[in-house]
Structures are given as C-alpha cells and as structure tokens.
Write a protein that holds these residues in place. Structure first.
Motif, short mmCIF file in Angstrom:
data_model
loop_
_atom_site.label_atom_id
_atom_site.label_comp_id
_atom_site.label_asym_id
_atom_site.label_seq_id
_atom_site.Cartn_x
_atom_site.Cartn_y
_atom_site.Cartn_z
N MET A 1 0.85 -1.18 0.00
CA MET A 1 0.00 0.00 0.00
C MET A 1 0.89 1.23 0.00
N THR A 2 0.60 2.16 -0.85
CA THR A 2 1.36 3.39 -0.90
C THR A 2 0.56 4.52 -0.28
N LEU A 3 1.27 5.47 0.23
CA LEU A 3 0.65 6.63 0.88
C LEU A 3 1.05 7.89 0.14
N GLN A 8 0.83 10.36 4.73
CA GLN A 8 2.04 9.82 5.35
C GLN A 8 2.43 10.68 6.55
N ALA A 9 2.38 11.97 6.40
CA ALA A 9 2.73 12.88 7.49
C ALA A 9 1.72 12.79 8.63
N VAL A 10 0.44 12.67 8.30
CA VAL A 10 -0.60 12.57 9.33
C VAL A 10 -0.43 11.27 10.12
N LEU A 11 -0.21 10.17 9.41
CA LEU A 11 0.00 8.89 10.08
C LEU A 11 1.22 8.95 10.98
N PHE A 12 2.32 9.44 10.45
CA PHE A 12 3.56 9.53 11.22
C PHE A 12 3.36 10.39 12.47
N GLY A 13 2.78 11.56 12.30
CA GLY A 13 2.56 12.47 13.43
C GLY A 13 1.62 11.90 14.46
N ALA A 14 0.55 11.24 14.03
CA ALA A 14 -0.42 10.68 14.98
C ALA A 14 0.19 9.55 15.79
N VAL A 15 0.95 8.68 15.14
CA VAL A 15 1.57 7.56 15.85
C VAL A 15 2.62 8.09 16.84
N VAL A 16 3.46 9.00 16.40
CA VAL A 16 4.50 9.55 17.29
C VAL A 16 3.84 10.28 18.47
N ALA A 17 2.86 11.14 18.20
CA ALA A 17 2.22 11.90 19.28
C ALA A 17 1.49 10.98 20.25
N TRP A 92 14.53 11.50 5.77
CA TRP A 92 14.39 10.35 4.88
C TRP A 92 12.95 10.17 4.43
N LEU A 93 12.01 10.32 5.39
CA LEU A 93 10.60 10.12 5.05
C LEU A 93 10.05 11.20 4.13
N SER A 101 5.55 3.52 1.99
CA SER A 101 4.66 2.42 2.33
C SER A 101 4.18 2.55 3.77
N LEU A 102 3.03 2.00 4.03
CA LEU A 102 2.43 2.04 5.36
C LEU A 102 3.32 1.37 6.42
N PRO A 103 3.82 0.16 6.18
CA PRO A 103 4.64 -0.49 7.22
C PRO A 103 5.92 0.30 7.55
N VAL A 104 6.58 0.84 6.54
CA VAL A 104 7.82 1.59 6.78
C VAL A 104 7.52 2.86 7.55
N THR A 105 6.48 3.58 7.17
CA THR A 105 6.11 4.81 7.87
C THR A 105 5.75 4.51 9.32
N PHE A 106 4.98 3.45 9.53
CA PHE A 106 4.58 3.08 10.89
C PHE A 106 5.78 2.67 11.73
N CYS A 107 6.66 1.87 11.19
CA CYS A 107 7.84 1.42 11.94
C CYS A 107 8.77 2.58 12.28
#
Length: 118
Positions: A1-3, A8-17, A92-93, A101-107
């Motif tokens: 799955m591509t973002l 991608q930024a929203v997912l990254f920020g939400a998970v980190v926060a 890098w992101l 990809s979703l898994p890389v962004t999440f990890c």
C-alpha cells in the motif's frame, strides 16, 4: 500500500504523538504513585516457580546512561543523538520521500517515538 505525502505525514505524526503521550503519561503515573528513585510498590505478584519463589513488583529507577547503564553521565550526548536520529528519519521520510509504504512509515514512527520518549 502506498501513501501520499499528506497522509504519510498525518499517520507519522499521529503515531508519534500518541505513543509519546502514552510513554510520558505512564512514566508520570509511576513516579507519582511510587515516588522517585529506588521506591518499590506495595503490590506484588508471587508464585512458586520451579525450585523457588517468583515475585514481581514495580520499582522506580533512573538509567542515566544508555543500554544497561553504559555511558553514565553522557545523558546530553544521548539526547542529542536521539534528536539527530529523529531528524534523519524525518529527512528520509519527507524530503527524500524514500518511505512511501504504510509499514515503513509506521515502523519509523515507532522508532521516533521511542527516541523522543527517552
């Protein structure tokens, strides 16, 4: 799955926060409940285990170094290294757009949250 870049930024920020909030909230709760360094909880779970007794309790402590206490007194260096690592992940992101990809962004969000929480 591509973002896309925005999702991608929203997912990254939400998970980190979210993970950073959970990490800091549980640390605050532990120190508020138990007190600071070398305080042990009143709660304990005990069981007979193989040939002896197994007891689990909570105790507060501070690791002023890195892994297993190595590098005691280098706290500022490790904090700076964590900030550099998070900066590298962000570069890098988003600047290089290498992880779409979703898994890389999440990890990478998990790694960034762990670096910032410590």
């Amino acid at each position: 799955m591509t973002l896309g870049p925005r999702s991608q930024a929203v997912l990254f920020g939400a998970v980190v926060a979210g993970l950073l909030w959970i990490d800091l909230a549980t640390k605050a709760w532990a120190f508020e409940s138990l007190g600071y360094e070398h305080r042990t909880s009143d709660w304990a779970w005990e069981s007979q285990f193989l040939w002896g007794r197994l007891a689990i309790t909570f105790q507060t402590s501070f690791n002023r170094g890195a892994l297993f206490g190595w590098g005691q007194g280098w706290t500022h260096w490790f904090a700076g290294l964590s900030v550099v690592a998070v900066g590298g992940i962000l570069y890098w992101l988003f600047a290089r757009q290498a992880a779409r990809s979703l898994p890389v962004t999440f990890c990478l969000a998990l790694i960034a949250a762990g670096a910032l929480g410590n």
